[in-house]
Motif scaffolding. Structure first.
Motif, short mmCIF file in Angstrom:
data_model
loop_
_atom_site.label_atom_id
_atom_site.label_comp_id
_atom_site.label_asym_id
_atom_site.label_seq_id
_atom_site.Cartn_x
_atom_site.Cartn_y
_atom_site.Cartn_z
N ALA A 1 38.85 46.82 62.88
CA ALA A 1 39.36 45.50 63.21
C ALA A 1 39.77 44.77 61.94
N TRP A 2 40.67 43.81 62.11
CA TRP A 2 41.04 42.94 61.01
C TRP A 2 39.98 41.85 60.88
N SER A 3 39.66 41.49 59.66
CA SER A 3 38.63 40.48 59.44
C SER A 3 38.94 39.70 58.17
N SER A 4 38.30 38.56 58.05
CA SER A 4 38.51 37.70 56.87
C SER A 4 37.40 37.85 55.85
N ILE A 5 36.67 38.96 55.91
CA ILE A 5 35.55 39.13 54.98
C ILE A 5 36.02 39.60 53.60
N GLY A 6 37.28 39.94 53.48
CA GLY A 6 37.78 40.47 52.21
C GLY A 6 37.73 39.46 51.09
N SER A 7 37.59 39.97 49.87
CA SER A 7 37.62 39.13 48.68
C SER A 7 38.32 39.89 47.57
N SER A 8 39.02 39.15 46.74
CA SER A 8 39.74 39.80 45.64
C SER A 8 39.82 38.83 44.46
N ALA A 9 40.09 39.39 43.31
CA ALA A 9 40.22 38.58 42.09
C ALA A 9 41.31 39.19 41.22
N TYR A 10 42.07 38.33 40.59
CA TYR A 10 43.14 38.78 39.69
C TYR A 10 43.11 37.94 38.43
N HIS A 11 43.05 38.61 37.30
CA HIS A 11 43.06 37.94 36.00
C HIS A 11 44.14 38.59 35.15
N LEU B 1 46.85 38.17 31.46
CA LEU B 1 47.51 37.53 30.32
C LEU B 1 48.99 37.88 30.44
N GLN B 2 49.82 36.85 30.51
CA GLN B 2 51.25 37.08 30.69
C GLN B 2 52.01 36.46 29.52
N THR C 1 52.56 41.98 30.83
CA THR C 1 51.38 41.54 31.57
C THR C 1 50.22 42.46 31.29
N PHE C 2 49.12 41.86 30.90
CA PHE C 2 47.84 42.58 30.74
C PHE C 2 46.92 42.02 31.82
N SER C 3 46.51 42.85 32.76
CA SER C 3 45.85 42.30 33.94
C SER C 3 44.79 43.24 34.51
N LYS C 4 44.01 42.67 35.44
CA LYS C 4 43.05 43.45 36.21
C LYS C 4 42.91 42.81 37.59
N SER C 5 43.07 43.63 38.62
CA SER C 5 42.94 43.17 39.99
C SER C 5 41.81 43.95 40.65
N THR C 6 40.87 43.25 41.28
CA THR C 6 39.75 43.90 41.96
C THR C 6 39.67 43.40 43.39
N ASP C 7 39.19 44.25 44.29
CA ASP C 7 38.99 43.86 45.68
C ASP C 7 38.08 44.87 46.36
N ILE C 8 37.81 44.65 47.64
CA ILE C 8 36.98 45.60 48.39
C ILE C 8 37.83 46.55 49.22
N THR C 9 39.10 46.22 49.37
CA THR C 9 40.02 47.12 50.06
C THR C 9 41.46 46.65 49.82
N SER C 10 42.37 47.58 49.72
CA SER C 10 43.79 47.26 49.54
C SER C 10 44.60 48.52 49.74
N THR C 11 45.89 48.37 49.68
CA THR C 11 46.77 49.53 49.70
C THR C 11 48.02 49.19 48.91
N ALA C 12 48.68 50.19 48.40
CA ALA C 12 49.83 49.99 47.54
C ALA C 12 51.11 50.40 48.25
N ASP D 1 44.17 49.15 44.60
CA ASP D 1 45.03 50.34 44.61
C ASP D 1 46.28 50.14 43.76
N TYR D 2 46.72 48.88 43.63
CA TYR D 2 47.94 48.57 42.89
C TYR D 2 47.64 48.01 41.50
N ASP D 3 46.40 48.10 41.05
CA ASP D 3 46.04 47.54 39.75
C ASP D 3 46.79 48.24 38.62
N LEU D 4 47.30 47.45 37.69
CA LEU D 4 47.97 47.96 36.50
C LEU D 4 47.44 47.21 35.29
N THR D 5 46.90 47.94 34.35
CA THR D 5 46.37 47.28 33.15
C THR D 5 47.50 46.73 32.30
#
Length: 381
Positions: free
Chosen positions: A103-113, A115-116, A134-145, A179-183
């Motif tokens: 099922a779809w739910s709103s329990i997801g959480s993500s963070a993106y930090h 330097l651009q 861009t120097f970055s980090k993206s974290t989450d509990i689920t995603s797709t690219a 899944d789409y994180d790029l350092t």
């Protein structure tokens, strides 16, 4: 066959034999325990239902539970063919409605930090460009690219293994880089007037005919480079935690990845792998235990690189200024770069424990397309 006090669990949960002078039997394989001891015979039959290679695999306990609770694999030698279920009834342990609670739910959480940084040159002397880093980090509990698509194991719109939560009771167990994180990511676009023709650095005093041939050309381009994309190791069709969601493998020792051009000495088959020693790398992963979700996105594959350019010129028609002819030469992937996709879909799917050890992780798809060029001639009025 008693393994500590755990045997008592099965004796309490499963009904006793309904018949005298008979034994428990695995109705799927026909396995009949060698012992006449009722308790030991029950344990041996349950063990066969759990770990018989034809039915399940070690570490895939939910399949074993389903073999008893829902598929009626536990029987006896009376010939009745009537299965024994948990608590005496079908679906009392693995409720049929809870095999999958997708099922779809709103329990997801993500963070993106990130330097651009950007460097921009406005139009002057016929040149303009934008350079972005861009120097970055993206974290989450689920995603797709978007590079992956949405078809796995014949199902559509579900993403790759690991893109859905296998343990809804502890969703944060799956927290990792997206899944789409790029350092690192670098983008460049530019437009430049070539310095040829009348009033330019080269052939400044060119006449009309020569200027029509060498003057007014414009070169533009678009370049992109990224560091590697993350990926996980697929455990194959195994369900240690959620009956509907196949498992991500658990990493037992850290693996270094790169781009290695290898050859199978037994077959002469040449391939490219993210692992220098595919067999050793595969041995560093195992199926997770029930409740675990595996090691999500702990590996890095290839990144993306591309360079597209175009060369064009416009001629105004001498009989009317509102009429013109434009010539354009476009080249996509100018240097014909090759970048491999660690998470391809389709028959190749992705790096999996089901692959042959010698070819573990072998790339079967690309992030890039072969060089393509096209020419166009356009009349405008």
């Amino acid at each position: 066959m008693r393994i500590g006090p755990t045997y008592k669990y099965w004796v309490d949960m499963l009904p006793p034999l309904r018949c005298t002078n008979c034994q428990y039997e695995d109705l799927f394989t026909g396995f009949i325990p060698s012992t006449t001891n009722t308790t030991d015979a029950l344990l041996q039959t349950v063990f066969d239902l759990y770990y018989n290679p034809a039915l399940s695999v070690v570490g895939d306990e939910i399949v074993g539970l389903a073999d008893i609770d829902s598929y009626g694999g536990l029987g006896d030698t009376s010939g009745s063919g009537i299965p024994y279920y948990f608590n005496g009834a079908l679906g009392q342990y693995l409720n049929n409605q809870a095999f999958s609670m997708y099922a779809w739910s709103s329990i997801g959480s993500s963070a993106y930090h990130a330097l651009q940084a950007s460097l921009r040159k406005q139009v002057s002397h016929g040149v303009q460009f934008d350079l972005n880093y861009t120097f970055s980090k993206s974290t989450d509990i689920t995603s797709t690219a978007s590079r992956v698509g949405f078809a796995v194991y014949g199902y559509t719109n579900i993403g790759l293994v690991g893109s859905r939560l296998a343990n809804a009771f502890s969703p944060k167990l799956a927290r990792a880089v997206s899944d789409y994180d790029l350092t690192h990511q670098l983008n460049l676009n530019w437009i430049a007037d070539l310095p040829f023709g009348k009033g330019q650095a080269v052939a400044r005093n060119a006449g009309g005919a020569l200027d029509a041939f060498i003057g007014g050309w414009q070169l533009s381009g678009l370049a992109r480079w990224t560091s590697g994309f993350p990926f996980s190791v697929d455990g194959g069709q195994r369900w240690p935690t959620d009956w509907f969601l196949t498992a991500i493998a658990q990493e037992t020792s850290k693996q270094k990845t790169g781009i290695y051009h290898l050859m199978d000495p037994s077959t002469g088959f040449a391939f490219v792998s993210p692992f220098l020693d595919p067999s050793a790398a595969q041995a560093a992963f195992t199926l997770p235990l029930p409740g675990q979700v595996g090691s999500r996105n702990i590996l890095r594959g290839d990144g993306y690189a591309g360079l597209d350019m175009s060369l064009g010129k416009r001629w105004k028609m001498p009989y009317r200024e509102t009429h013109s002819v434009q010539f354009l030469w476009q080249v996509f992937n100018v240097p014909n770069l090759t970048r491999f996709n660690a998470e391809g879909v389709g028959s190749s799917l992705l790096t999996s424990l089901t692959q042959a050890p010698t070819h573990f992780g072998a790339y079967t798809s690309l992030l890039t397309q072969p060089r393509v060029m096209q020419f166009s001639l356009r009349y405008e009025f």
